[in-house]
Design a protein around this motif. Structure first.
Motif, PDB file in Angstrom:
ATOM      1  N   ILE A 283       0.850  -1.187   0.000  1.00  0.00           N
ATOM      2  CA  ILE A 283       0.000   0.000   0.000  1.00  0.00           C
ATOM      3  C   ILE A 283       0.886   1.238   0.000  1.00  0.00           C
ATOM      4  O   ILE A 283       1.804   1.368   0.814  1.00  0.00           O
ATOM      5  CB  ILE A 283      -0.934   0.019   1.222  1.00  0.00           C
TER       6      ILE A 283
ATOM      7  N   SER B 186       1.069   5.240   0.685  1.00  0.00           N
ATOM      8  CA  SER B 186       0.299   6.122   1.551  1.00  0.00           C
ATOM      9  C   SER B 186       1.066   7.403   1.848  1.00  0.00           C
ATOM     10  O   SER B 186       2.300   7.441   1.770  1.00  0.00           O
ATOM     11  CB  SER B 186      -0.021   5.393   2.865  1.00  0.00           C
ATOM     12  N   SER B 187       0.337   8.436   2.181  1.00  0.00           N
ATOM     13  CA  SER B 187       0.985   9.617   2.753  1.00  0.00           C
ATOM     14  C   SER B 187       1.408   9.271   4.180  1.00  0.00           C
ATOM     15  O   SER B 187       0.881   8.341   4.791  1.00  0.00           O
ATOM     16  CB  SER B 187       0.013  10.793   2.782  1.00  0.00           C
TER      17      SER B 187
ATOM     18  N   ALA C 219      -1.460   9.616   6.809  1.00  0.00           N
ATOM     19  CA  ALA C 219      -2.389   8.494   6.783  1.00  0.00           C
ATOM     20  C   ALA C 219      -1.771   7.255   7.417  1.00  0.00           C
ATOM     21  O   ALA C 219      -2.437   6.508   8.146  1.00  0.00           O
ATOM     22  CB  ALA C 219      -2.807   8.203   5.347  1.00  0.00           C
ATOM     23  N   ALA C 220      -0.493   7.023   7.147  1.00  0.00           N
ATOM     24  CA  ALA C 220       0.183   5.858   7.724  1.00  0.00           C
ATOM     25  C   ALA C 220       0.201   5.935   9.248  1.00  0.00           C
ATOM     26  O   ALA C 220       0.001   4.927   9.932  1.00  0.00           O
ATOM     27  CB  ALA C 220       1.606   5.759   7.180  1.00  0.00           C
TER      28      ALA C 220
ATOM     29  N   LEU D 124       3.964  -1.068   3.781  1.00  0.00           N
ATOM     30  CA  LEU D 124       3.336   0.253   3.774  1.00  0.00           C
ATOM     31  C   LEU D 124       4.399   1.289   3.406  1.00  0.00           C
ATOM     32  O   LEU D 124       5.311   1.562   4.193  1.00  0.00           O
ATOM     33  CB  LEU D 124       2.735   0.542   5.151  1.00  0.00           C
TER      34      LEU D 124
ATOM     35  N   THR E 195       5.526   5.074   2.454  1.00  0.00           N
ATOM     36  CA  THR E 195       5.114   6.470   2.594  1.00  0.00           C
ATOM     37  C   THR E 195       6.041   7.354   1.781  1.00  0.00           C
ATOM     38  O   THR E 195       7.260   7.242   1.853  1.00  0.00           O
ATOM     39  CB  THR E 195       5.152   6.915   4.063  1.00  0.00           C
TER      40      THR E 195
ATOM     41  N   ILE F 264      -3.390   5.355  -0.595  1.00  0.00           N
ATOM     42  CA  ILE F 264      -4.192   6.126   0.360  1.00  0.00           C
ATOM     43  C   ILE F 264      -3.816   7.593   0.217  1.00  0.00           C
ATOM     44  O   ILE F 264      -2.646   7.961   0.368  1.00  0.00           O
ATOM     45  CB  ILE F 264      -3.953   5.657   1.812  1.00  0.00           C
ATOM     46  N   ARG F 265      -4.809   8.426  -0.076  1.00  0.00           N
ATOM     47  CA  ARG F 265      -4.586   9.853  -0.242  1.00  0.00           C
ATOM     48  C   ARG F 265      -5.879  10.608   0.104  1.00  0.00           C
ATOM     49  O   ARG F 265      -6.935  10.011   0.291  1.00  0.00           O
ATOM     50  CB  ARG F 265      -4.197  10.190  -1.690  1.00  0.00           C
TER      51      ARG F 265
ATOM     52  N   LEU G  95      -9.585  11.081   4.056  1.00  0.00           N
ATOM     53  CA  LEU G  95      -8.728  10.114   3.395  1.00  0.00           C
ATOM     54  C   LEU G  95      -9.534   9.000   2.718  1.00  0.00           C
ATOM     55  O   LEU G  95     -10.609   8.619   3.185  1.00  0.00           O
ATOM     56  CB  LEU G  95      -7.766   9.502   4.416  1.00  0.00           C
TER      57      LEU G  95
ATOM     58  N   LEU H  23      -8.871   5.079   0.776  1.00  0.00           N
ATOM     59  CA  LEU H  23      -8.078   3.989   0.231  1.00  0.00           C
ATOM     60  C   LEU H  23      -8.640   3.712  -1.157  1.00  0.00           C
ATOM     61  O   LEU H  23      -9.859   3.622  -1.330  1.00  0.00           O
ATOM     62  CB  LEU H  23      -8.181   2.743   1.105  1.00  0.00           C
TER      63      LEU H  23
END
Length: 296
Positions: free
Chosen positions: A98, A100-101, A104-105, A127, A129, A145-146, A271, A273
């Motif tokens: 995934i 992600s920012s 979000a993480a 994950l 970032t 994820i954003r 946010l 996903l």
């Protein structure tokens, strides 16, 4: 001529896709020598050369390229059918990647990730970032994820975490000797901590009140590309920062930061996903989405 079997045709498609016997062999769980033997047998049975080989490379002949072009849709349909059946019997396993920012993480690590890993111990979660918005399909991610505004329109999006806000904040020390801004234009008389977008361009601070939208290229001598660093810089009294309420919340509760221009900072969709909608959802991703909904 005997008819080729599915394993041989799948192997041919993998070789053409990877342009490498070794990579295709790794993908299929075979040895390169076994794969080479399969291709020689396939060419012998079909009576036509399908691959041009050198010691360094492999490429399809015209006949091989045409065959693979016709095979690929069929192989995808077979894979989809098998995966759909497999979903009924297999527990999520393997690696879930995934993108992600960082904000979000951090949210996910509080409850979603621990609950997911405890429930599905056979899944490894990767994950990643980073600030830039990546093409999750091209870079091999299962999902991204954003914030909602950054999600590509051709993706399936799952909202979580509720609405969010971006707010202007500054430390009491900084504000002690300066006039508190009442409207966004007042920021032009302040020292601001600017934010650099992944593209390299400075971010223009955006405010809205009663339908009136204002975008300001704020003045400032410090530019950062990391939301948490901006929060820390504001705490240190280096100026006014414009950051997410989640990044600022703990500092505001501690009294280290003061929220400014509250009525100019409305909530926005939070946010999401997101993942490609043109293929079956992998079991691990579907399980992660279920846990995400439960914990947010």
């Amino acid at each position: 001529m005997s008819g080729p079997g599915l394993p041989e045709l799948t192997a041919l498609a993998a070789i053409v896709s990877h342009r490498s016997f070794r990579k295709a062999a790794d993908d299929l769980g075979l040895s390169p020598s076994t794969l080479s033997h399969m291709m020689r047998a396939l060419e012998r049975d079909m009576g036509v050369r399908l691959l041009n080989r050198t010691t360094r490379s492999v490429a399809p002949t015209e006949a091989g390229a045409r065959l693979v072009a016709r095979l690929q849709p069929l192989l995808r349909d077979i894979d989809a059918a098998l995966a759909e059946v497999d979903n009924f019997r297999s527990l999520p396993a393997g690696t879930l990647r995934i993108n992600s920012s960082e904000i979000a993480a951090r949210m996910l690590l509080k409850s979603t990730v621990p609950a997911f890993l405890a429930r599905y111990p056979q899944v490894s979660l990767d994950l990643v970032t980073e600030g830039r918005l990546v093409d999750i399909v091209a870079e091999g991610f299962d999902a991204g994820i954003r914030l909602g505004e950054a999600v590509p329109q051709d993706m399936v999006a799952v909202r979580f975490g509720g609405a969010t806000r971006f707010i202007a904040v500054a430390s009491p020390t900084y504000l002690a000797t300066r006039k508190i801004p009442r409207v966004p234009d007042d920021l032009r008389n302040h020292t601001c901590i600017r934010f650099r977008l992944p593209s390299g361009k400075p971010y223009r601070w955006e405010f809205e009140k009663h339908g009136q939208e204002i975008s300001i290229d704020v003045p400032g001598v410090l530019t950062l590309d990391h939301m948490e660093l901006m929060a820390e810089a504001a705490v240190a009294g280096l100026g006014v920062a414009y950051i997410s309420d989640k990044s600022a919340q703990s500092y505001i509760e501690q009294g280290a930061l003061v929220s400014l221009l509250e009525d100019w900072c409305p909530a926005i969709p939070g946010l999401f996903l997101y993942y490609p909608g043109h293929r079956l959802v992998p079991p691990a991703l579907r399980a992660f989405i279920d846990v995400l909904k439960e914990t947010n």
